[in-house]
Design a protein around this motif. Structure first.
Motif, short mmCIF file in Angstrom:
data_model
loop_
_atom_site.label_atom_id
_atom_site.label_comp_id
_atom_site.label_asym_id
_atom_site.label_seq_id
_atom_site.Cartn_x
_atom_site.Cartn_y
_atom_site.Cartn_z
N UNK A 27 0.85 -1.19 0.00
CA UNK A 27 0.00 0.00 0.00
C UNK A 27 0.88 1.24 0.00
N UNK A 28 0.73 2.07 -1.01
CA UNK A 28 1.44 3.35 -1.09
C UNK A 28 0.48 4.42 -0.59
N UNK A 29 0.79 5.00 0.57
CA UNK A 29 -0.15 5.90 1.22
C UNK A 29 0.47 7.28 1.40
N UNK A 30 -0.39 8.26 1.60
CA UNK A 30 0.04 9.64 1.80
C UNK A 30 -1.08 10.58 1.43
N UNK A 31 -0.91 11.85 1.76
CA UNK A 31 -1.92 12.85 1.48
C UNK A 31 -2.08 13.08 -0.02
N UNK A 32 -3.22 13.62 -0.41
CA UNK A 32 -3.43 13.99 -1.81
C UNK A 32 -2.35 14.98 -2.24
N UNK A 33 -1.83 14.78 -3.44
CA UNK A 33 -0.82 15.68 -3.97
C UNK A 33 0.61 15.32 -3.62
N UNK A 34 0.81 14.16 -2.95
CA UNK A 34 2.18 13.81 -2.54
C UNK A 34 2.96 13.09 -3.63
N UNK A 35 2.32 12.73 -4.73
CA UNK A 35 3.03 12.08 -5.84
C UNK A 35 2.63 10.65 -6.11
N UNK A 36 1.66 10.11 -5.39
CA UNK A 36 1.29 8.70 -5.53
C UNK A 36 0.80 8.38 -6.95
N UNK A 37 -0.15 9.16 -7.43
CA UNK A 37 -0.73 8.87 -8.75
C UNK A 37 0.25 9.20 -9.87
N UNK A 38 1.14 10.15 -9.65
CA UNK A 38 2.19 10.42 -10.64
C UNK A 38 3.09 9.21 -10.78
N UNK A 39 3.43 8.58 -9.67
CA UNK A 39 4.24 7.36 -9.71
C UNK A 39 3.53 6.28 -10.51
N UNK A 40 2.24 6.10 -10.28
CA UNK A 40 1.47 5.10 -11.02
C UNK A 40 1.48 5.41 -12.51
N UNK A 41 1.30 6.67 -12.87
CA UNK A 41 1.31 7.06 -14.28
C UNK A 41 2.66 6.79 -14.92
N UNK A 42 3.73 6.97 -14.16
CA UNK A 42 5.07 6.67 -14.68
C UNK A 42 5.21 5.19 -15.00
N UNK A 43 4.68 4.32 -14.13
CA UNK A 43 4.77 2.88 -14.37
C UNK A 43 4.04 2.47 -15.64
N UNK A 44 2.95 3.14 -15.94
CA UNK A 44 2.12 2.79 -17.10
C UNK A 44 2.48 3.58 -18.35
N UNK A 45 3.46 4.47 -18.25
CA UNK A 45 3.82 5.29 -19.40
C UNK A 45 2.75 6.28 -19.78
N UNK A 46 2.04 6.81 -18.79
CA UNK A 46 0.93 7.73 -19.03
C UNK A 46 1.21 9.13 -18.52
N UNK A 47 2.46 9.48 -18.38
CA UNK A 47 2.81 10.83 -17.95
C UNK A 47 2.57 11.83 -19.08
N UNK A 48 2.26 13.09 -18.74
CA UNK A 48 2.08 14.11 -19.78
C UNK A 48 3.40 14.44 -20.46
N UNK A 49 3.30 15.17 -21.56
CA UNK A 49 4.48 15.44 -22.40
C UNK A 49 5.55 16.24 -21.67
N UNK A 50 5.17 17.04 -20.68
CA UNK A 50 6.16 17.89 -20.00
C UNK A 50 6.81 17.18 -18.81
N UNK A 51 6.60 15.87 -18.69
CA UNK A 51 7.18 15.11 -17.58
C UNK A 51 8.39 14.32 -18.05
N UNK A 52 9.37 14.20 -17.17
CA UNK A 52 10.56 13.39 -17.43
C UNK A 52 10.72 12.39 -16.30
N UNK A 53 10.83 11.10 -16.65
CA UNK A 53 11.00 10.05 -15.65
C UNK A 53 12.41 9.47 -15.76
N UNK A 54 12.99 9.16 -14.60
CA UNK A 54 14.33 8.58 -14.55
C UNK A 54 14.33 7.44 -13.54
N UNK A 55 15.37 6.61 -13.61
CA UNK A 55 15.47 5.46 -12.72
C UNK A 55 15.08 4.18 -13.43
#
Length: 319
Positions: A40-68
């Protein structure tokens, strides 16, 4: 040693904003999800949880850069091209149960037609009768009543929409299920049912489950391990039993989060989370932390799943 279904190392996501400003939405995330395990990845709204999920699925917007690195099987999700993500990852390697599932179901098509389309897209099943049986089998696995398969999404309750989305996520037999806020908008009975259904699928032993949630009560029911995220960083990664037990977590922010549970004395965390584009030096939680000292202006190196200079320590946790 069991090979994880998902292995994340140093995952960071930056957004490039107008004027060249960069916002760090996720910073240096490290975690694994094992077969038969729920993290379970927990935390307040806006802490980055859903952004992390989007990175895993390759669904980040065009202005995002993922590394690692984020590896499922032999594939690094962060370097995969769109064709691979669409044909190999989404549905086959990662089954997504989206936030607000009713909004993600096609409104003009029945649940049956959407399931049958997904069966044709993600499996080798051929023939009308075989596809129909496979769709009904997926519905049964998600506890979706087959008598409701010919209904449209607007005819479903919140709980049925949740189960329809779960059935769609299960069609491809993906090794990893990713559930993004699966209990949002559900009443307590439906929350308990949804959590129990997700747990049942993980308990088969072959799949891993990553649940992204701010619902601590749901996380307590479903998780084997808990990762706590604050201002884009995972600040604590520990066993759920230790986290929700009498002694509680070790990070001050994690302890503050637990005060939101109904069976605990409510003690609000002072202040507000920082803006991701204006993080303080060192520990981002330090301005709100009663244990903070001058040492906290240096970023703590995560040790044993913990990023804190002054954690809560008990005799049992040291053992």
């Amino acid at each position: 040693m069991t090979t994880p279904v998902l292995s994340v190392r140093g995952l960071s996501v930056r957004f490039l904003m107008p004027g060249g400003r960069r916002i760090a939405a996720v910073t240096d995330a490290h975690f694994d999800v094992a077969p038969g395990e729920c993290l379970a990845l927990i935390g307040e709204s806006g802490c980055g949880k859903s952004v992390l999920a989007s990175a895993l699925l390759g669904l980040l917007p065009a202005n995002a850069q993922a590394a690692g690195r984020a590896v499922v099987g032999d594939l690094d999700l962060l370097t995969a091209d769109e064709r691979t993500l669409a044909r190999t990852v989404r549905g086959r390697l990662i089954g997504l149960i989206p936030q607000s599932p009713a909004a993600h179901l096609t409104p003009v098509r029945t649940v049956r037609s959407q399931l049958e389309e997904t069966v044709r897209a993600l499996t080798d099943t051929a023939g009308r009768a075989a596809v129909r049986r496979a769709a009904e089998a997926a519905a049964e696995r998600a506890a979706f009543p087959t008598g409701h398969l010919d209904r449209h999404p607007h005819e479903l309750s919140g709980g049925l929409a949740q189960r329809a989305a779960t059935a769609l996520a299960l069609v491809g037999d993906a090794p990893l299920l990713l559930a993004d806020e699966p209990t949002t908008g559900l009443d307590r009975d439906l929350v308990d049912h949804t959590v129990d259904e997700l747990r049942r699928h993980v308990d088969t032993g072959s799949r891993g489950l990553l649940v992204i949630t701010h619902d601590l009560a749901a996380a307590e029911r479903i998780a084997d391990r808990v990762a706590v995220m604050y201002a884009g960083r995972i600040v604590e990664l520990t066993d759920a039993e230790a986290f929700f037990g009498a002694r509680g977590p070790r990070h001050p922010y994690s302890r503050g989060l637990l005060q939101a549970l109904p069976d605990r004395a409510f003690t609000p965390i002072p202040g507000m989370p920082p803006e991701l584009g204006a993080l303080p030096d060192g520990c981002a939680f330090a301005p709100r932390c009663a244990r903070a000292t001058a040492t906290c202006t240096a970023l703590p190196r995560p040790t044993d799943g913990l990023a804190c200079h002054h954690p809560h320590v008990t005799e049992d946790l040291r053992a």
